[in-house]
Design a protein around this motif. Structure first.
Motif, mmCIF file in Angstrom:
data_model
loop_
_atom_site.group_PDB
_atom_site.id
_atom_site.type_symbol
_atom_site.label_atom_id
_atom_site.label_comp_id
_atom_site.label_asym_id
_atom_site.label_seq_id
_atom_site.Cartn_x
_atom_site.Cartn_y
_atom_site.Cartn_z
ATOM 1 N N ASP A 140 0.809 -1.217 0.000
ATOM 2 C CA ASP A 140 0.000 0.000 0.000
ATOM 3 C C ASP A 140 0.843 1.267 0.000
ATOM 4 O O ASP A 140 0.411 2.291 -0.540
ATOM 5 N N MET A 141 2.020 1.207 0.620
ATOM 6 C CA MET A 141 2.814 2.437 0.740
ATOM 7 C C MET A 141 4.282 2.115 0.922
ATOM 8 O O MET A 141 4.647 1.031 1.383
ATOM 9 N N VAL A 142 5.103 3.077 0.537
ATOM 10 C CA VAL A 142 6.535 3.045 0.816
ATOM 11 C C VAL A 142 6.844 4.164 1.798
ATOM 12 O O VAL A 142 6.421 5.311 1.609
ATOM 13 N N ILE A 143 7.570 3.819 2.851
ATOM 14 C CA ILE A 143 7.991 4.795 3.851
ATOM 15 C C ILE A 143 9.445 5.125 3.561
ATOM 16 O O ILE A 143 10.323 4.255 3.657
ATOM 17 N N ARG A 144 9.705 6.344 3.177
ATOM 18 C CA ARG A 144 11.034 6.729 2.721
ATOM 19 C C ARG A 144 11.898 7.235 3.888
ATOM 20 O O ARG A 144 11.410 7.819 4.836
ATOM 21 N N ARG A 145 13.193 6.993 3.768
ATOM 22 C CA ARG A 145 14.207 7.411 4.750
ATOM 23 C C ARG A 145 13.928 6.740 6.108
ATOM 24 O O ARG A 145 13.328 5.675 6.160
ATOM 25 N N GLU A 146 14.437 7.339 7.199
ATOM 26 C CA GLU A 146 14.231 6.707 8.500
ATOM 27 C C GLU A 146 12.727 6.656 8.761
ATOM 28 O O GLU A 146 12.028 7.656 8.606
ATOM 29 N N PRO A 147 12.199 5.495 9.164
ATOM 30 C CA PRO A 147 10.749 5.316 9.087
ATOM 31 C C PRO A 147 9.954 5.534 10.361
ATOM 32 O O PRO A 147 8.712 5.574 10.311
ATOM 33 N N GLU A 148 10.593 5.685 11.510
ATOM 34 C CA GLU A 148 9.845 5.570 12.759
ATOM 35 C C GLU A 148 8.735 6.610 12.912
ATOM 36 O O GLU A 148 7.595 6.282 13.280
ATOM 37 N N GLN A 149 9.049 7.890 12.664
ATOM 38 C CA GLN A 149 8.038 8.927 12.858
ATOM 39 C C GLN A 149 6.920 8.796 11.831
ATOM 40 O O GLN A 149 5.739 9.015 12.158
ATOM 41 N N THR A 150 7.255 8.436 10.605
ATOM 42 C CA THR A 150 6.222 8.257 9.591
ATOM 43 C C THR A 150 5.296 7.106 9.958
ATOM 44 O O THR A 150 4.064 7.214 9.840
ATOM 45 N N ILE A 151 5.862 5.993 10.420
ATOM 46 C CA ILE A 151 5.034 4.873 10.879
ATOM 47 C C ILE A 151 4.113 5.317 11.998
ATOM 48 O O ILE A 151 2.922 4.972 12.019
ATOM 49 N N ARG A 152 4.638 6.095 12.904
ATOM 50 C CA ARG A 152 3.809 6.561 14.024
ATOM 51 C C ARG A 152 2.619 7.375 13.527
ATOM 52 O O ARG A 152 1.482 7.163 13.969
ATOM 53 N N GLU A 153 2.871 8.290 12.597
ATOM 54 C CA GLU A 153 1.782 9.138 12.118
ATOM 55 C C GLU A 153 0.755 8.357 11.304
ATOM 56 O O GLU A 153 -0.437 8.649 11.341
ATOM 57 N N ILE A 154 1.209 7.346 10.566
ATOM 58 C CA ILE A 154 0.275 6.496 9.827
ATOM 59 C C ILE A 154 -0.672 5.799 10.802
ATOM 60 O O ILE A 154 -1.893 5.734 10.581
ATOM 61 N N CYS A 155 -0.117 5.278 11.886
ATOM 62 C CA CYS A 155 -0.945 4.533 12.841
ATOM 63 C C CYS A 155 -1.849 5.440 13.660
ATOM 64 O O CYS A 155 -2.885 4.994 14.169
ATOM 65 N N LEU A 156 -1.492 6.714 13.786
ATOM 66 C CA LEU A 156 -2.366 7.667 14.463
ATOM 67 C C LEU A 156 -3.526 8.104 13.564
ATOM 68 O O LEU A 156 -4.577 8.508 14.054
ATOM 69 N N ASP A 157 -3.346 8.032 12.266
ATOM 70 C CA ASP A 157 -4.357 8.482 11.312
ATOM 71 C C ASP A 157 -5.058 7.267 10.718
ATOM 72 O O ASP A 157 -4.555 6.644 9.786
ATOM 73 N N ARG A 158 -6.218 6.930 11.241
ATOM 74 C CA ARG A 158 -6.935 5.754 10.760
ATOM 75 C C ARG A 158 -7.863 6.072 9.589
ATOM 76 O O ARG A 158 -8.589 5.206 9.107
ATOM 77 N N ASN A 159 -7.856 7.314 9.118
ATOM 78 C CA ASN A 159 -8.750 7.720 8.022
ATOM 79 C C ASN A 159 -8.057 7.754 6.664
ATOM 80 O O ASN A 159 -8.606 8.255 5.699
ATOM 81 N N ARG A 160 -6.817 7.241 6.624
ATOM 82 C CA ARG A 160 -6.061 7.129 5.377
ATOM 83 C C ARG A 160 -5.856 8.484 4.690
ATOM 84 O O ARG A 160 -5.904 8.579 3.472
ATOM 85 N N ARG A 161 -5.601 9.504 5.465
ATOM 86 C CA ARG A 161 -5.262 10.810 4.887
ATOM 87 C C ARG A 161 -3.753 10.853 4.651
ATOM 88 O O ARG A 161 -3.032 11.677 5.202
ATOM 89 N N TRP A 162 -3.311 9.938 3.807
ATOM 90 C CA TRP A 162 -1.879 9.745 3.642
ATOM 91 C C TRP A 162 -1.221 10.944 2.959
ATOM 92 O O TRP A 162 -0.026 11.180 3.139
ATOM 93 N N GLY A 163 -1.983 11.686 2.195
ATOM 94 C CA GLY A 163 -1.418 12.848 1.538
ATOM 95 C C GLY A 163 -0.972 13.923 2.505
ATOM 96 O O GLY A 163 -0.223 14.825 2.129
ATOM 97 N N GLU A 164 -1.410 13.848 3.754
ATOM 98 C CA GLU A 164 -1.034 14.826 4.774
ATOM 99 C C GLU A 164 0.149 14.352 5.608
ATOM 100 O O GLU A 164 0.576 15.059 6.526
ATOM 101 N N ILE A 165 0.661 13.165 5.325
ATOM 102 C CA ILE A 165 1.760 12.591 6.110
ATOM 103 C C ILE A 165 3.041 12.647 5.280
ATOM 104 O O ILE A 165 3.084 12.140 4.153
ATOM 105 N N SER A 166 4.069 13.245 5.832
ATOM 106 C CA SER A 166 5.346 13.358 5.111
ATOM 107 C C SER A 166 6.058 12.007 5.062
ATOM 108 O O SER A 166 5.843 11.134 5.903
ATOM 109 N N GLY A 167 6.916 11.871 4.043
ATOM 110 C CA GLY A 167 7.752 10.692 3.952
ATOM 111 C C GLY A 167 7.103 9.482 3.330
ATOM 112 O O GLY A 167 7.618 8.376 3.455
ATOM 113 N N LEU A 168 6.002 9.681 2.605
ATOM 114 C CA LEU A 168 5.253 8.558 2.044
ATOM 115 C C LEU A 168 5.227 8.600 0.525
ATOM 116 O O LEU A 168 5.202 9.668 -0.091
#
Length: 479
Positions: A140-168
């Motif tokens: 579904d997605m590629v998490i670019r560069r160091e992934p920890e903060q991006t993973i955290r924000e993905i899991c906080l956003d359950r509405n799939r607003r991925w366009g608002e999350i950096s590093g994706l």
């Protein structure tokens, strides 16, 4: 202390974090720039990225499963069973260039076992070439560069607003193209938590040769150097981000108390890049009276006798140097920024202080010739090294070497990039010749009675049988 998430936003999720099985059932590390089989030193590195991501996610209240499949012998069949039982909302796993196809195809079985799961992959290869992963519909997605903060924000956003999350990078449902959000800002040093090792089975992790339990501690992220073949800046960036020394030593003390670990591997692309930091780190260990044994990596132009003596006094027993080549032209072409004389001085200096030394060499870099490879082997034989590792140059995506090899048409038709396989046919030096010389270099280095004796003195009696059993692969005699 990690910042608390907003309670109105967080919804409890089940998250699976993975180091995937190796396609041939081998041990395999996928950790930033380090993507290799566990056979070189007969060990498996603890997955510090997974454990750090787990520290963020547990703070947010999510339910976690963290599995290092190669370390624990967790097969694809066993993983299917776990996914069916756990039914994760999210599954994230590391990828590596040598095992890329198998790593990406893992998503197919994960989706089959948990149809609603959202899947994401990370690693240097997919950071450089996200399209290589998103061509598979089960990613579904590629998490670019160091992934920890991006993973955290993905899991906080359950509405799939991925366009608002950096590093994706992800497929755009409206245009069927791929969308890349801006890069995620690298974590600031104070925001990097201690890895949550308690989520992993730590029993498989044993220090090379010694056979004692060990853990990774990562005090610094980032590498300011410009080596053409290295993916380190792609993952962690070029700016040195130094975690507060007191927090790092707190982490070591906690690992000693909680997991009864006395051996530590300092994980940093170049731990000795900042002399003042290394001295403060060593002094803090001594001031607290911590009785630990540790290793680290280094560049030959970043050490001096005073610093090495202080590091040894604080428990350093082995230092690894990236020597790369014994030919000045090859070093210059690679952007290494060191001289052969500096390599000699650093290794001899550490040896004279009683610190064990490991040298890393890369064969088949641009400018390499038969004569240059012989110079590299002569340097390895001449230096008082306890360990030598000989790699084949691999043009990993995201490096200047990859760009150059692609432009010049050097990349071999088999398309296999790994440190035990020459991925390029250079002018006048075919890849198969580099592989032959690599095997020859191992035989010459470890075929000397003195080299084998030094290896045995590094090995605890309980680990001698294991070392002898693995000797053929350790010496590079078999693939």
């Amino acid at each position: 202390m990690l910042p608390a998430p907003c309670p109105e936003v967080v919804r409890l999720a089940k998250v699976l974090l993975l180091n995937p099985p190796h396609p041939e059932g081998k041990g395999f590390t996928r950790e930033g720039r380090c993507t290799q089989e566990a056979g070189v030193w007969a060990t498996q590195w603890p997955p510090v990225t997974l454990a750090t991501a787990a520290a963020f996610l547990e703070r947010d209240g999510h339910r976690l499963k963290v599995i290092d499949c190669p370390a624990t012998g967790f097969s694809n069949v066993a993983l299917d069973g776990l996914v069916k039982r756990f039914q994760p909302d999210f599954a994230f796993w590391g990828t590596a260039t040598p095992t890329l196809n198998a790593d990406l195809d893992l998503g197919r079985s994960i989706k089959a076992a948990a149809p609603h799961v959202i899947t994401g992959v990370f690693g240097t290869h997919v950071t450089a070439l996200p399209e290589s992963a998103l061509s598979r519909p089960w990613i579904d997605m590629v998490i670019r560069r160091e992934p920890e903060q991006t993973i955290r924000e993905i899991c906080l956003d359950r509405n799939r607003r991925w366009g608002e999350i950096s590093g994706l990078s992800f497929r755009n449902g409206n245009t069927h193209g791929i969308r890349h959000t801006p890069d995620m800002a690298f974590l600031e040093p104070n925001a990097i938590p201690a890895p949550a090792w308690r989520h992993l089975d730590l029993s498989p992790y044993r220090l090379p040769l010694r056979g004692t339990p060990f853990l990774i501690v990562a005090p610094i992220r980032g590498c300011p150097y410009a080596c053409s073949f290295c993916t380190a800046p792609l993952y962690y960036g070029r700016r040195l981000r130094k975690r507060p020394v007191a927090k790092v030593i707190d982490e070591i003390a906690d690992n000693m108390s909680r997991f009864n670990v006395r051996d530590v591997f300092i994980w940093a692309d170049t731990f000795t890049a900042d002399r003042a930091y290394v001295k403060a780190f060593s002094c803090e260990i001594l001031n607290r009276g911590l009785r630990i044994s540790w290793t680290c990596n280094s560049r030959v132009d970043t050490v001096d006798r005073e610093m090495l003596w202080l590091m040894k006094t604080a428990g350093l027993w082995m230092i690894s140097f990236g020597l790369e080549s014994g030919n000045p032209h090859v070093l210059q072409q690679a952007g290494k920024g060191i001289s052969v004389d500096q390599s000699r001085r650093a290794v001899v200096m550490a040896h004279e202080l009683g610190i064990r030394t490991s040298g890393h060499f890369v064969l088949g870099l641009p400018g390499e010739t038969e004569r240059a490879m012989r110079q590299t082997l002569c340097l390895a034989l001449d230096l008082p090294l306890d360990i030598a590792q000989f790699y084949a140059a691999a043009p990993f995506p995201g490096t200047r070497l990859y760009d150059l090899a692609s432009k010049e048409g050097w990349i071999r038709k088999d398309g296999l990039f790994a440190q035990d396989h020459a991925g390029m046919d250079l002018p006048g030096l075919p890849g198969h010749r580099v592989e032959e010389f690599r095997r020859y270099a191992y035989k010459r280095f470890y075929g000397r009675p003195g080299a084998l004796l030094r290896l045995l003195t590094l090995t605890k009696p309980s680990a001698v049988h294991h070392m002898i059993r693995n000797m053929p692969r350790f010496l590079g005699w078999v693939r």
